[in-house]
Design a protein around this motif. Sequence first.
Motif, PDB file in Angstrom:
ATOM      1  N   ILE A 311      43.290  36.783  47.574  1.00  0.00           N
ATOM      2  CA  ILE A 311      43.350  35.602  46.704  1.00  0.00           C
ATOM      3  C   ILE A 311      43.136  36.016  45.251  1.00  0.00           C
ATOM      4  O   ILE A 311      43.850  35.562  44.352  1.00  0.00           O
ATOM      5  N   ALA A 312      42.167  36.887  45.006  1.00  0.00           N
ATOM      6  CA  ALA A 312      41.922  37.349  43.635  1.00  0.00           C
ATOM      7  C   ALA A 312      43.174  37.977  43.040  1.00  0.00           C
ATOM      8  O   ALA A 312      43.430  37.846  41.831  1.00  0.00           O
ATOM      9  N   ALA A 313      43.979  38.622  43.874  1.00  0.00           N
ATOM     10  CA  ALA A 313      45.205  39.264  43.399  1.00  0.00           C
ATOM     11  C   ALA A 313      46.252  38.254  42.943  1.00  0.00           C
ATOM     12  O   ALA A 313      47.206  38.627  42.246  1.00  0.00           O
ATOM     13  N   ASP A 317      47.107  38.965  36.153  1.00  0.00           N
ATOM     14  CA  ASP A 317      48.274  39.791  35.861  1.00  0.00           C
ATOM     15  C   ASP A 317      47.874  41.219  35.515  1.00  0.00           C
ATOM     16  O   ASP A 317      48.729  42.077  35.304  1.00  0.00           O
ATOM     17  N   THR A 318      46.566  41.463  35.463  1.00  0.00           N
ATOM     18  CA  THR A 318      46.048  42.756  35.023  1.00  0.00           C
ATOM     19  C   THR A 318      45.168  43.368  36.102  1.00  0.00           C
ATOM     20  O   THR A 318      44.247  42.702  36.590  1.00  0.00           O
ATOM     21  N   PRO A 319      45.400  44.609  36.500  1.00  0.00           N
ATOM     22  CA  PRO A 319      44.506  45.247  37.478  1.00  0.00           C
ATOM     23  C   PRO A 319      43.087  45.367  36.919  1.00  0.00           C
ATOM     24  O   PRO A 319      42.889  45.593  35.725  1.00  0.00           O
ATOM     25  N   TYR A 320      42.095  45.233  37.792  1.00  0.00           N
ATOM     26  CA  TYR A 320      40.701  45.433  37.393  1.00  0.00           C
ATOM     27  C   TYR A 320      39.887  45.753  38.635  1.00  0.00           C
ATOM     28  O   TYR A 320      40.383  45.687  39.762  1.00  0.00           O
ATOM     29  N   THR A 321      38.635  46.118  38.436  1.00  0.00           N
ATOM     30  CA  THR A 321      37.760  46.459  39.552  1.00  0.00           C
ATOM     31  C   THR A 321      36.946  45.243  39.976  1.00  0.00           C
ATOM     32  O   THR A 321      36.269  44.621  39.150  1.00  0.00           O
ATOM     33  N   ALA A 322      37.025  44.915  41.261  1.00  0.00           N
ATOM     34  CA  ALA A 322      36.270  43.779  41.787  1.00  0.00           C
ATOM     35  C   ALA A 322      34.783  44.090  41.831  1.00  0.00           C
ATOM     36  O   ALA A 322      33.943  43.293  41.395  1.00  0.00           O
ATOM     37  N   TYR A 323      34.430  45.251  42.369  1.00  0.00           N
ATOM     38  CA  TYR A 323      33.056  45.718  42.519  1.00  0.00           C
ATOM     39  C   TYR A 323      33.139  47.136  43.053  1.00  0.00           C
ATOM     40  O   TYR A 323      34.223  47.625  43.411  1.00  0.00           O
ATOM     41  N   ALA A 324      32.016  47.804  43.112  1.00  0.00           N
ATOM     42  CA  ALA A 324      31.937  49.107  43.757  1.00  0.00           C
ATOM     43  C   ALA A 324      30.982  48.986  44.943  1.00  0.00           C
ATOM     44  O   ALA A 324      29.973  48.283  44.875  1.00  0.00           O
ATOM     45  N   LYS A 325      31.301  49.693  45.997  1.00  0.00           N
ATOM     46  CA  LYS A 325      30.559  49.552  47.249  1.00  0.00           C
ATOM     47  C   LYS A 325      29.852  50.874  47.578  1.00  0.00           C
ATOM     48  O   LYS A 325      30.454  51.948  47.502  1.00  0.00           O
ATOM     49  N   ARG A 326      28.561  50.788  47.899  1.00  0.00           N
ATOM     50  CA  ARG A 326      27.836  51.980  48.309  1.00  0.00           C
ATOM     51  C   ARG A 326      26.988  51.668  49.533  1.00  0.00           C
ATOM     52  O   ARG A 326      26.690  50.499  49.822  1.00  0.00           O
ATOM     53  N   VAL A 327      26.563  52.740  50.226  1.00  0.00           N
ATOM     54  CA  VAL A 327      25.888  52.610  51.513  1.00  0.00           C
ATOM     55  C   VAL A 327      24.597  53.412  51.483  1.00  0.00           C
ATOM     56  O   VAL A 327      24.579  54.552  50.998  1.00  0.00           O
ATOM     57  N   PRO A 347      47.277  43.041  40.957  1.00  0.00           N
ATOM     58  CA  PRO A 347      48.079  41.817  40.905  1.00  0.00           C
ATOM     59  C   PRO A 347      49.128  41.781  42.018  1.00  0.00           C
ATOM     60  O   PRO A 347      49.811  42.768  42.275  1.00  0.00           O
ATOM     61  N   ALA A 348      49.220  40.649  42.683  1.00  0.00           N
ATOM     62  CA  ALA A 348      50.146  40.500  43.807  1.00  0.00           C
ATOM     63  C   ALA A 348      51.588  40.425  43.321  1.00  0.00           C
ATOM     64  O   ALA A 348      51.874  39.959  42.212  1.00  0.00           O
ATOM     65  N   ALA A 349      52.486  40.866  44.172  1.00  0.00           N
ATOM     66  CA  ALA A 349      53.916  40.762  43.885  1.00  0.00           C
ATOM     67  C   ALA A 349      54.405  39.387  44.342  1.00  0.00           C
ATOM     68  O   ALA A 349      55.269  39.252  45.211  1.00  0.00           O
ATOM     69  N   ALA A 350      53.805  38.361  43.768  1.00  0.00           N
ATOM     70  CA  ALA A 350      54.125  36.972  44.100  1.00  0.00           C
ATOM     71  C   ALA A 350      53.676  36.122  42.925  1.00  0.00           C
ATOM     72  O   ALA A 350      53.060  36.617  41.981  1.00  0.00           O
ATOM     73  N   THR A 351      53.997  34.829  42.967  1.00  0.00           N
ATOM     74  CA  THR A 351      53.606  33.944  41.871  1.00  0.00           C
ATOM     75  C   THR A 351      52.095  33.958  41.706  1.00  0.00           C
ATOM     76  O   THR A 351      51.344  33.841  42.671  1.00  0.00           O
ATOM     77  N   ARG A 352      51.660  34.087  40.465  1.00  0.00           N
ATOM     78  CA  ARG A 352      50.235  34.184  40.171  1.00  0.00           C
ATOM     79  C   ARG A 352      49.834  33.109  39.165  1.00  0.00           C
ATOM     80  O   ARG A 352      50.636  32.694  38.324  1.00  0.00           O
ATOM     81  N   ASP A 378      34.665  39.760  36.662  1.00  0.00           N
ATOM     82  CA  ASP A 378      35.360  40.466  35.588  1.00  0.00           C
ATOM     83  C   ASP A 378      36.847  40.122  35.561  1.00  0.00           C
ATOM     84  O   ASP A 378      37.643  40.866  34.978  1.00  0.00           O
ATOM     85  N   ARG A 379      37.208  39.022  36.172  1.00  0.00           N
ATOM     86  CA  ARG A 379      38.610  38.602  36.162  1.00  0.00           C
ATOM     87  C   ARG A 379      39.079  38.406  34.718  1.00  0.00           C
ATOM     88  O   ARG A 379      38.432  37.703  33.949  1.00  0.00           O
ATOM     89  N   PRO A 380      40.214  39.005  34.351  1.00  0.00           N
ATOM     90  CA  PRO A 380      40.758  38.722  33.015  1.00  0.00           C
ATOM     91  C   PRO A 380      41.094  37.239  32.895  1.00  0.00           C
ATOM     92  O   PRO A 380      41.662  36.638  33.812  1.00  0.00           O
ATOM     93  N   GLY A 381      40.741  36.651  31.806  1.00  0.00           N
ATOM     94  CA  GLY A 381      40.958  35.213  31.654  1.00  0.00           C
ATOM     95  C   GLY A 381      39.656  34.458  31.792  1.00  0.00           C
ATOM     96  O   GLY A 381      38.608  35.006  32.131  1.00  0.00           O
ATOM     97  N   ARG A 382      39.728  33.190  31.556  1.00  0.00           N
ATOM     98  CA  ARG A 382      38.528  32.346  31.512  1.00  0.00           C
ATOM     99  C   ARG A 382      38.101  31.958  32.926  1.00  0.00           C
ATOM    100  O   ARG A 382      38.855  31.332  33.671  1.00  0.00           O
ATOM    101  N   THR A 383      36.887  32.339  33.290  1.00  0.00           N
ATOM    102  CA  THR A 383      36.335  31.993  34.601  1.00  0.00           C
ATOM    103  C   THR A 383      34.893  31.548  34.398  1.00  0.00           C
ATOM    104  O   THR A 383      34.108  32.255  33.759  1.00  0.00           O
TER     105      THR A 383
END
Length: 465
Positions: A311-313, A317-327, A347-352, A378-383
């Motif tokens: 869904i986030a994709a 329109d701009t790739p970014y990092t959602a989070y980093a995962k560690r164990v 970004p998905a290859a579909a309407t966004r 960190d989503r680009p755009g207003r959130t």
Amino acid sequence: MRIVTAAVAALALAATALPAASAASAAPQDPPSATDGVWRMDGYGTLLVLGGGALREYQTTAVSCVEGDSARQTGPGTYTTPDGTALTVRTTPGRAHARLAADRSVGHRWLTRIRALPAACTRPPATDPRADFDVLWQTFEENYPFFAQKGVDWHAVRDRYRPQVHRNTTRAELFDIFSRMLRPLHDAHVAVKDGDRVFAEVRPGTEPPGKELDAKVKEFILARDLKDATALQDFAAGRITYADLRGDLGYLRISGFGGYAGADAPYTAEQAELDRALDTVLTPGRTRHLKGLIIDLRVNGGGSDALGLRIAARLTDTPYTAYAKRVRNDPADPARHTRPEPVPVVPAAATRYTGPVAVLTGGSTVSAGETFTQALLDRPGRTVRIGRPTQGVFSDVMMRYLADGMLFVLPNEEYLTRTGRTFDGTGIPPQLTEPVFTEEEFAHDRDSAFDRAVGVLAPRSPSSG
């Protein structure tokens, strides 16, 4: 994979553990492959044996080795669990290391080849209640990351409760002891199950996102917030709802990240149902005119992190990092972890839709509902986040077996922001605080968080509430 509703559902939909498969279900034996052999997982207290048409799990601690679940081989380095989860194991050059991926999860599990199973894994486990206590206590001791944060002295817990367990302690008595031991953690990713009895706790002052709460809230929202809405439609077995609001706003309610395509549906079917919903909602015509999108996660029981990222994709329109995962990966040191693995949003290859978004959260926003919320930080755009803090549980869960038939689950992972922060325990805070589904809100027919979102996204439009 990830739990669907806090820890109770985790016992039926285990994350780290692999759903059981009988030996008869294994695929016909193929010639040996590069992945055949015995592997130690970095973190997770897990050994894997690959070969003979199957993947077999062994759950280990310093005091135990218990055979866990299995999956059937479906191709070179690929395995399928009975619930349809696809596992992929790929070796590195030299074949001394490998990585495992599950299609419902994000990130990877890192494997190191070892010569053979330890001798403890070839012997039947002890069935004494004291041995069960030791396995549960030691599993938490070696894997649970949050004792200091929770203010729990785990060694003092052992000193208090271990003397209460004897050779003749009944299962019911042992279950009660385990429940008293684990209650102070108030961790929705911790649970114990013995037959029909289940122990699970949520953070004080919050409510689990069960079916009854979900139905009550959905009925309230339909009658109040969406009474004048258009294009109202349910998707994904009712777990996703969309409506157009006045003022060129959209409303997207997501009550979970799974269960979209029926019980035991493969992940590909879950993806397809989610894509169908998003393709219907995010049409080119609608995305051109939307002034804002409300995403309502206030009652969300979690599910698959990967579906949340899907869904986030569709929201960038701009790739970014959602989070980093560690164990956590040192049994003797809770401060030691694997190297954080960045998890991208592509970004998905579909309407966004890339316009303003208001995310509604509360204490019943759990697990994958929280990792999706974190993926939008960190989503680009207003959130903007509105409501109350989320539950505060992010990790995939480890499901562990005891010799007497009990099950228990626990977390061992952390999801980090780009600054290294985690939200375990406290939850992700809102930027704008509003009450969420309190008795007073219901009694006065108020939905303050929804109304605030409408006002923030379209301050000059009439409220749809």
